[in-house]
Motif scaffolding. Structure first.
Motif, mmCIF file in Angstrom:
data_model
loop_
_atom_site.group_PDB
_atom_site.id
_atom_site.type_symbol
_atom_site.label_atom_id
_atom_site.label_comp_id
_atom_site.label_asym_id
_atom_site.label_seq_id
_atom_site.Cartn_x
_atom_site.Cartn_y
_atom_site.Cartn_z
ATOM 1 N N ARG A 70 -65.126 -7.266 0.402
ATOM 2 C CA ARG A 70 -65.916 -6.290 1.151
ATOM 3 C C ARG A 70 -67.178 -6.976 1.664
ATOM 4 O O ARG A 70 -67.934 -7.587 0.891
ATOM 5 N N GLN A 71 -67.379 -6.907 2.980
ATOM 6 C CA GLN A 71 -68.540 -7.528 3.612
ATOM 7 C C GLN A 71 -69.129 -6.572 4.635
ATOM 8 O O GLN A 71 -68.414 -6.070 5.503
ATOM 9 N N ASP A 72 -70.417 -6.305 4.495
ATOM 10 C CA ASP A 72 -71.125 -5.452 5.456
ATOM 11 C C ASP A 72 -70.439 -4.108 5.644
ATOM 12 O O ASP A 72 -70.371 -3.576 6.759
ATOM 13 N N GLY A 73 -69.897 -3.563 4.551
ATOM 14 C CA GLY A 73 -69.259 -2.251 4.611
ATOM 15 C C GLY A 73 -67.826 -2.269 5.098
ATOM 16 O O GLY A 73 -67.194 -1.214 5.228
ATOM 17 N N VAL A 74 -67.292 -3.458 5.389
ATOM 18 C CA VAL A 74 -65.934 -3.598 5.915
ATOM 19 C C VAL A 74 -65.008 -4.113 4.811
ATOM 20 O O VAL A 74 -65.341 -5.071 4.108
ATOM 21 N N ASN A 75 -63.837 -3.481 4.671
ATOM 22 C CA ASN A 75 -62.821 -3.962 3.739
ATOM 23 C C ASN A 75 -61.972 -5.015 4.448
ATOM 24 O O ASN A 75 -61.266 -4.704 5.420
ATOM 25 N N ILE A 76 -62.064 -6.254 3.995
ATOM 26 C CA ILE A 76 -61.340 -7.358 4.627
ATOM 27 C C ILE A 76 -60.147 -7.737 3.759
ATOM 28 O O ILE A 76 -60.293 -8.057 2.575
ATOM 29 N N HIS A 77 -58.964 -7.685 4.359
ATOM 30 C CA HIS A 77 -57.727 -8.001 3.649
ATOM 31 C C HIS A 77 -57.142 -9.279 4.240
ATOM 32 O O HIS A 77 -56.626 -9.278 5.355
ATOM 33 N N ASN A 78 -57.254 -10.384 3.517
ATOM 34 C CA ASN A 78 -56.628 -11.639 3.948
ATOM 35 C C ASN A 78 -55.181 -11.660 3.484
ATOM 36 O O ASN A 78 -54.886 -11.302 2.334
ATOM 37 N N VAL A 79 -54.287 -12.071 4.377
ATOM 38 C CA VAL A 79 -52.869 -12.156 4.035
ATOM 39 C C VAL A 79 -52.396 -13.586 4.268
ATOM 40 O O VAL A 79 -52.910 -14.310 5.121
ATOM 41 N N ILE A 80 -51.392 -13.981 3.500
ATOM 42 C CA ILE A 80 -50.901 -15.346 3.596
ATOM 43 C C ILE A 80 -50.167 -15.559 4.918
ATOM 44 O O ILE A 80 -49.426 -14.690 5.380
ATOM 45 N N VAL A 81 -50.406 -16.696 5.542
ATOM 46 C CA VAL A 81 -49.698 -17.098 6.763
ATOM 47 C C VAL A 81 -49.302 -18.564 6.623
ATOM 48 O O VAL A 81 -49.859 -19.298 5.800
ATOM 49 N N VAL A 82 -48.338 -18.984 7.419
ATOM 50 C CA VAL A 82 -48.009 -20.403 7.496
ATOM 51 C C VAL A 82 -49.064 -21.060 8.385
ATOM 52 O O VAL A 82 -49.190 -20.700 9.552
ATOM 53 N N PRO A 83 -49.868 -21.985 7.862
ATOM 54 C CA PRO A 83 -50.942 -22.573 8.674
ATOM 55 C C PRO A 83 -50.385 -23.408 9.819
ATOM 56 O O PRO A 83 -49.307 -23.995 9.717
ATOM 57 N N SER A 84 -51.140 -23.457 10.922
ATOM 58 C CA SER A 84 -50.695 -24.218 12.086
ATOM 59 C C SER A 84 -51.893 -24.725 12.874
ATOM 60 O O SER A 84 -52.892 -24.023 13.016
ATOM 61 N N ASN A 85 -51.768 -25.938 13.395
ATOM 62 C CA ASN A 85 -52.796 -26.481 14.285
ATOM 63 C C ASN A 85 -52.330 -26.476 15.744
ATOM 64 O O ASN A 85 -52.940 -27.103 16.611
ATOM 65 N N ASN A 86 -51.228 -25.752 16.001
ATOM 66 C CA ASN A 86 -50.659 -25.573 17.346
ATOM 67 C C ASN A 86 -50.054 -26.839 17.946
ATOM 68 O O ASN A 86 -49.699 -26.859 19.121
ATOM 69 N N LYS A 87 -49.916 -27.894 17.154
ATOM 70 C CA LYS A 87 -49.278 -29.103 17.673
ATOM 71 C C LYS A 87 -47.756 -28.990 17.629
ATOM 72 O O LYS A 87 -47.057 -29.601 18.429
ATOM 73 N N SER A 88 -47.258 -28.194 16.697
ATOM 74 C CA SER A 88 -45.820 -28.011 16.534
ATOM 75 C C SER A 88 -45.439 -26.590 16.931
ATOM 76 O O SER A 88 -46.008 -25.615 16.403
ATOM 77 N N ASN A 89 -44.486 -26.450 17.850
ATOM 78 C CA ASN A 89 -44.045 -25.113 18.264
ATOM 79 C C ASN A 89 -43.434 -24.338 17.113
ATOM 80 O O ASN A 89 -43.616 -23.124 16.999
ATOM 81 N N ASP B 162 -61.043 -1.048 7.814
ATOM 82 C CA ASP B 162 -60.279 -2.108 7.158
ATOM 83 C C ASP B 162 -59.856 -3.133 8.207
ATOM 84 O O ASP B 162 -59.471 -2.766 9.327
ATOM 85 N N VAL B 163 -59.921 -4.407 7.849
ATOM 86 C CA VAL B 163 -59.469 -5.488 8.726
ATOM 87 C C VAL B 163 -58.377 -6.264 8.006
ATOM 88 O O VAL B 163 -58.547 -6.657 6.843
ATOM 89 N N ILE B 164 -57.257 -6.481 8.697
ATOM 90 C CA ILE B 164 -56.165 -7.284 8.158
ATOM 91 C C ILE B 164 -56.093 -8.580 8.957
ATOM 92 O O ILE B 164 -55.856 -8.563 10.167
ATOM 93 N N CYS B 165 -56.337 -9.701 8.280
ATOM 94 C CA CYS B 165 -56.397 -11.001 8.953
ATOM 95 C C CYS B 165 -55.739 -12.062 8.078
ATOM 96 O O CYS B 165 -55.538 -11.860 6.878
ATOM 97 N N GLY B 166 -55.411 -13.185 8.676
ATOM 98 C CA GLY B 166 -54.838 -14.276 7.908
ATOM 99 C C GLY B 166 -55.910 -15.040 7.146
ATOM 100 O O GLY B 166 -57.102 -14.945 7.449
ATOM 101 N N PHE B 167 -55.494 -15.804 6.149
ATOM 102 C CA PHE B 167 -56.425 -16.725 5.505
ATOM 103 C C PHE B 167 -56.823 -17.793 6.531
ATOM 104 O O PHE B 167 -55.988 -18.303 7.272
ATOM 105 N N ALA B 168 -58.114 -18.108 6.577
ATOM 106 C CA ALA B 168 -58.642 -18.983 7.623
ATOM 107 C C ALA B 168 -57.988 -20.365 7.596
ATOM 108 O O ALA B 168 -57.987 -21.035 6.560
ATOM 109 N N ASN B 169 -57.437 -20.778 8.746
ATOM 110 C CA ASN B 169 -56.842 -22.120 8.863
ATOM 111 C C ASN B 169 -56.912 -22.665 10.281
ATOM 112 O O ASN B 169 -56.465 -23.778 10.542
#
Length: 409
Positions: free
Chosen positions: A64-83, A38-45
């Motif tokens: 499920r991709q290539d036998g892997v359970n992928i769990h996307n979780v909500i995050v506050v998106p950031s482009n790293n310009k704001s601390n 299982d993989v726990i990751c943020g929604f891509a941003n």
């Protein structure tokens, strides 16, 4: 063995640790030793700070991709310009990652990669709650690198982050690090513990021989076909200090046969573009980010590529993962980092190592490539061979799997 991987960044995000653990997850899932991944990751941003689609509306999503359970979780998106947004991005994953992790049944091992350090903390908390063994993967010594870059100055915040760092080290059953030098750095922080600390580099998917051929039209602008194209493709961040490359381009402005391409985005891009504009240079092109397949087309047609970092002590112990992908495509590379990666590049003949933040050194290395085709070809062959022998995902993933196997009771 059931494995859960905490990696805040994950494909399709253009982030090295995400690609590394995406490859590892698929490798483990197709093998016989691991029962479930299982993989726990943020929604891509990342790095734009905008969600790439509307899947985040569901807040949590399982696929499920290539036998892997992928769990996307909500995050506050950031482009790293704001601390503030960056902190919210990291801490939101901490909480939503834990929330998702507690509902995954009976993992035997939890792997978490840092930075971000809060992603690793989420993995540790879930490992403790589930009674699983905790494997900490360290791609960068954090918060030390952020402090040296000047990104964090508040002493109280630094103390808290250093406390979390030690907490992670002390509670790990296994620690993997990105470079050989990091083994000693981490060991010095926990001298009284005998926790295994192993070097596992960021690997790379080795392209097929026919994928290295220059087929079709060059992706560089038509006006530059026939010129020697110098490529920087990646994050335009503060760590890269890309104004150094702009200064190198300025030194070469009389070379009509050499042109620089900067492809990507990041928190420092506006400053770099403005600086180049202030110099009135016509030999620099700034392009928006492209897909991973598209950037590989640029690799094939590039005269050479640049891998820069600031001249900081902490970076002397890093292996910029972009280096390995460039090597795998046989791109003659100029690496301005020094330290361990510089020694590797020079000893293998897989590129040129120059002094970080030295426009003169960069320009001299570029001219050497541009004016000596025989040397360029020699470097290209050495780069491909080094990538195959030392950084192939198949080799790296197999080493990681063997380390996980050693954790069995």
């Amino acid at each position: 063995m059931k494995v859960v991987i905490f990696s805040q960044f994950f494909p399709p995000e253009m982030e090295p640790s995400g690609f590394m653990f995406g490859s590892l997850a698929k490798f483990l899932a197709k093998g016989e030793k691991i029962e479930k991944v299982d993989v726990i990751c943020g929604f891509a941003n990342f790095p734009s700070g905008k969600f790439i689609d509307r899947k985040w509306y569901s807040l949590f999503k399982r696929s499920r991709q290539d036998g892997v359970n992928i769990h996307n979780v909500i995050v506050v998106p950031s482009n790293n310009k704001s601390n503030i947004k960056r902190i919210l991005n990291y801490t939101s994953y901490l909480f939503t990652g834990i929330l998702k992790g507690v509902f995954i049944k009976s993992p035997d091992v939890v792997i978490a990669t840092s930075p971000p350090i809060f992603a690793a903390l989420a993995g540790l908390i879930v490992a403790k709650l589930k009674g699983a063994k905790f494997v900490l993967d360290v791609r960068d010594i954090w918060p030390e690198s952020a402090v040296q870059m000047g990104s964090i100055n508040n002493k109280k915040i630094i103390s808290i982050l250093e406390w979390i760092e030690l907490l992670l080290y002390k509670n790990a059953s296994l620690i993997t690090v990105a470079t050989p030098g990091m083994v000693d750095i981490v060991r010095s922080k926990i001298p009284k513990q005998n926790t295994p600390i192993k070097y596992i580099p960021c690997g790379v998917a080795i392209p097929a021989d026919n994928d290295l051929e220059r087929v079709g039209v060059s992706p560089f602008q038509e006006i530059d076909h026939g010129k020697f194209c110098v490529l920087y493709g990646g994050l335009h961040g503060h760590a890269q200090n890309l104004t150094t490359l702009v200064d190198a381009a300025s030194l070469l402005k009389k070379r009509d046969d050499i042109v620089f391409y900067f492809i990507g985005s990041g928190p420092d891009k506006d400053r770099v573009v403005e600086y180049a504009s202030s110099l009135g240079l016509s030999n620099i092109k700034f392009l928006s980010p492209v897909t991973r397949d598209e950037i590989r087309r640029y690799y094939i047609f590039a005269g050479c590529a640049i891998v820069p970092l600031q001249d900081l002590q902490i970076f002397k112990n890093v292996f910029p993962s972009k280096t390995f992908e460039l090597m795998s495509y046989g791109v003659p590379t100029v690496v301005g980092v020094g330290g361990e990666i510089g020694k590797l590049i020079e000893s293998s003949g897989a590129g040129q190592s120059v002094k970080p933040e030295s426009p003169e050194d960069y320009s001299n290395a570029i001219v050497r490539y541009a004016d000596d085709e025989s040397y360029r070809n020699k470097v290209s062959l050495s780069a491909i061979e080094t990538a195959k022998n030392s950084f192939d995902y198949e080799v790296v993933n197999n080493e990681f799997e063997e380390l996980l196997d050693s954790l069995r009771n």
